[in-house]
Design an enzyme around this catalytic site. Structure first.
Site, mmCIF file in Angstrom:
data_model
loop_
_atom_site.group_PDB
_atom_site.id
_atom_site.type_symbol
_atom_site.label_atom_id
_atom_site.label_comp_id
_atom_site.label_asym_id
_atom_site.label_seq_id
_atom_site.Cartn_x
_atom_site.Cartn_y
_atom_site.Cartn_z
ATOM 1 N N HIS A 194 32.595 -31.584 -2.079
ATOM 2 C CA HIS A 194 32.637 -32.440 -2.947
ATOM 3 C C HIS A 194 31.876 -33.353 -3.595
ATOM 4 C CE1 HIS A 194 36.297 -29.949 -3.619
ATOM 5 N NE2 HIS A 194 35.004 -28.890 -4.010
ATOM 6 N N ARG A 293 29.566 -12.263 -4.448
ATOM 7 C CA ARG A 293 28.646 -10.464 -3.577
ATOM 8 C C ARG A 293 29.972 -11.175 -2.815
ATOM 9 N NH1 ARG A 293 23.569 -12.775 -5.389
ATOM 10 N NH2 ARG A 293 22.028 -11.548 -5.747
ATOM 11 N N ARG A 329 31.545 -8.195 -6.641
ATOM 12 C CA ARG A 329 31.502 -7.195 -6.255
ATOM 13 C C ARG A 329 32.033 -6.855 -5.296
ATOM 14 N NH1 ARG A 329 25.470 -6.652 -5.481
ATOM 15 N NH2 ARG A 329 25.478 -7.950 -3.561
ATOM 16 N N GLU A 421 21.013 -0.397 -9.908
ATOM 17 C CA GLU A 421 20.457 -0.983 -9.703
ATOM 18 C C GLU A 421 19.799 -0.333 -8.173
ATOM 19 O OE1 GLU A 421 21.679 -3.409 -6.471
ATOM 20 O OE2 GLU A 421 23.768 -2.768 -6.268
ATOM 21 N N ASN A 444 17.546 -6.754 -8.774
ATOM 22 C CA ASN A 444 16.202 -6.365 -7.051
ATOM 23 C C ASN A 444 16.213 -5.363 -6.875
ATOM 24 O OD1 ASN A 444 17.096 -9.150 -7.621
ATOM 25 N ND2 ASN A 444 18.833 -9.911 -6.745
ATOM 26 N N ASP A 445 17.460 -4.225 -6.268
ATOM 27 C CA ASP A 445 17.467 -3.519 -5.957
ATOM 28 C C ASP A 445 16.630 -2.432 -6.338
ATOM 29 O OD1 ASP A 445 18.415 -3.473 -3.279
ATOM 30 O OD2 ASP A 445 20.109 -4.634 -3.739
ATOM 31 N N ARG A 455 11.735 -4.985 -0.684
ATOM 32 C CA ARG A 455 12.158 -6.495 -1.525
ATOM 33 C C ARG A 455 12.004 -7.399 -0.383
ATOM 34 N NH1 ARG A 455 18.463 -6.192 -2.707
ATOM 35 N NH2 ARG A 455 18.727 -8.889 -2.331
ATOM 36 N N CYS A 488 22.217 -9.111 -13.808
ATOM 37 C CA CYS A 488 22.265 -10.138 -12.351
ATOM 38 C C CYS A 488 21.271 -10.238 -11.528
ATOM 39 C CB CYS A 488 23.890 -9.600 -11.840
ATOM 40 S SG CYS A 488 23.791 -7.878 -10.671
#
Ligand code: PEP
Ligand code: MG
Length: 527
Positions: A194, A293, A329, A421, A444-445, A455, A488
């Protein structure tokens, strides 16, 4: 911090290296700051009732101070970062800390100061796991000061220069006078603490490192924090070069920061993996979290948190985001993302979840229960067909029924999104859009499975026309069914494509917090 000497023309300039906490260049003499060390006496107390009320009153007083600090900080660092002092108020309300201190006073007949010290040590480990050790000690020192009638933490420097300290508490960062403290060199701490967040928010150039010594105090220095370098006793050539770099940096920074709160037509959100990142997202002015994620929450401990633990995490993130959208997700285990002992049997994302309904339902229950604390969206990974979304909806009906029977509240309008994806999802996106409330394109996927690349290892053309075409198709289909669509995956943070995505009609980009201001700049130029 590694020490390197650069003896040039008989001059003594030398270089210290550390990790960047906050970008920027600072010049000045090195000044030191050492926090006042409290000696906490352990005293025997006969009247424990009076001692407990001393503790209770001190806690109430500390909460009042923190509320004032929160309100004052809003004007300097904005509401989101000021929330750190809301978190400090929550620490004071932490049942374990509070009850431990009271039990210690009552059972061991000790003074409130010592009970606070002992209780802090006992809960420290748990806060340490969350990277919050400095916060709990910051709060404890506040209580010591109140209980001991001392109102000042230590001698914060009065002279101008680059401050050297072992570590800083968040409240100390807020007390620093930025007209004097031009830069910071910390010996201990983490770039995600922090204190570090507040240092960034206050835009003080800073680095962190392990081998810094007090030998440099008093010497002239230049801190090139972006590069993680401290030049001690710089020569004329270095000074000239740094002055030039600083001028350019200052101009760029001003331009980016002007855009922090700029409104853009396309929503700009942040991708995060935990609740600390959520603070980073707020720090750079994200409109919300476009992708959390959730499987990342399991990586550190290598276990899947229980429903109750998940509920607390999700609730905390939603509260931190203070009404801004948070898209979480569901578990995306499989391939490189797995934890010890979890056999996914080759199933990825949604297929693993549907194959493990008990585990999946626990997550959905935790999400639904947390939903009343903010603006939650649920996102399903690795979708390849319409029936997967339908099956999730059936499970959600069970979850809602259970929660109603248990009298547990939940938001009745949670949006359910599908990740696009896989090429299959993009190709059936028109049908999927009839079932989902929103789409989020995981480039990405999508690239990996469309181009047949790995990847992690393969090199490939991220701007391949096939990928662009699948994105265009997905946006068109989403809009034809009246649902919004975001990106995303990493391509969302590629500023060379921002204008292309805006042109395609993408409604949202969700990027890592460090890319956000750059993309904000591109979006601003695109509208
Ligand atoms: C993606 O695939 O683009 C994505 C955002 O998901 P992850 O990177 O977590 O697989
Ligand atoms: Mg993915």
């Amino acid at each position: 911090m590694k020490l390197e000497y650069e003896c040039k023309d008989g001059l003594n300039m030398y270089i210290l290296k550390g990790e960047t906490v906050s970008d920027g260049i600072a010049m000045g003499n090195m000044i030191s700051y050492e926090r006042k060390r409290y000696h906490i006496p352990k005293l025997h107390i006969e009247n424990t009732r009076t001692e407990v009320s001393r503790f209770v009153v001190a806690v109430a007083f500390a909460k009042g101070q923190l509320q004032t600090l929160y309100e004052q900080s809003i004007s300097t660092i904005g509401q989101q970062d000021a929330l750190i002092f809301g978190i400090h108020q929550m620490i004071l309300e932490d049942e374990e800390f509070y009850n431990t201190a009271i039990n210690l006073i009552e059972e061991q007949k000790i003074n409130a100061e010592y009970a606070v010290y002992e209780a802090t040590k006992q809960v420290e480990e748990c806060f340490c796991k969350q990277g919050r050790t400095e916060d709990i000690w910051d709060v404890a020192e506040r209580l010591f000061r109140i209980l001991m009638g001392d109102d000042f933490a230590g001698a914060l420097p009065k002279e101008k220069g680059i401050l050297v300290a072992d570590e800083l508490f968040p409240s100390e960062v807020m007390k620093l006078d930025t007209s004097k403290v031009k830069g910071i060199v910390l010996k201990k701490g983490s770039v995600n603490s922090h204190a570090a967040i507040l240092i960034r928010s206050r835009q003080i150039p800073a680095i962190i490192g392990g081998e810094f010594t007090d030998a440099e105090v008093g010497m002239p220095a230049i801190l090139d924090a972006g590069e993680g370098i401290l030049y001690v006793e710089p020569d004329a050539d270095r000074i000239a070069r740094m002055n030039q770099k600083k001028e350019i940096d200052d101009a760029k920074k001003q331009e980016l920061l002007r855009l922090k709160n700029a409104k853009t037509k396309v929503h700009l959100c942040a991708n995060v993996g935990n609740s600390e990142d959520a603070l980073l997202a707020l720090e750079v002015g994200a409109d919300g979290i476009g992708l959390l994620r959730s499987e990342m929450l399991c990586m550190k401990e290598q276990v899947i948190p229980s429903e109750e633990e998940q509920f607390t995490i999700y609730k905390g993130i939603l509260q931190k985001m203070n009404g801004k959208k948070v898209v979480i997700r569901t578990w995306d285990f499989g391939e490189d993302k797995t934890i010890k002992g979890l056999d996914t049997q080759g199933l990825r994302g949604i297929r693993f979840c549907l194959g493990h309904p008990k585990l999946f339902k626990e997550q959905l229950r935790a999400l639904y229960r947390a939903s009343v604390y903010g603006n939650l969206g649920i996102l399903l990974p690795m979708i390849s067909s319409v029936d997967e979304v339908q099956k999730v909806k059936e499970l959600l009906e069970d979850v809602k029924k259970e929660l109603r029977t248990e009298g547990k509240e939940f938001d009745r309008n949670i949006n359910l999104g599908a990740m696009i994806e896989t090429p299959a999802a993009a190709l059936v996106s028109r049908e999927l859009a009839k079932e989902a409330d929103f789409f989020s394109i995981g480039t990405n996927d999508l690239s990996q499975y469309t181009l047949g690349i790995d990847r992690q290892k393969d090199s490939y053309d991220p701007h391949h026309p096939a990928i662009m075409e699948l994105i265009r198709m997905t946006v068109k289909n989403a809009h034809a069914e009246g649902i919004p669509v975001g990106i995303c995956g990493e391509l969302g943070g590629d500023e060379s494509l921002t204008k292309t995505f805006v042109g395609m009609g993408v409604d949202e980009l969700s990027v890592t917090p460090s890319r956000l201001l750059n993309i904000r700049k591109e979006l601003h130029g695109a509208v």
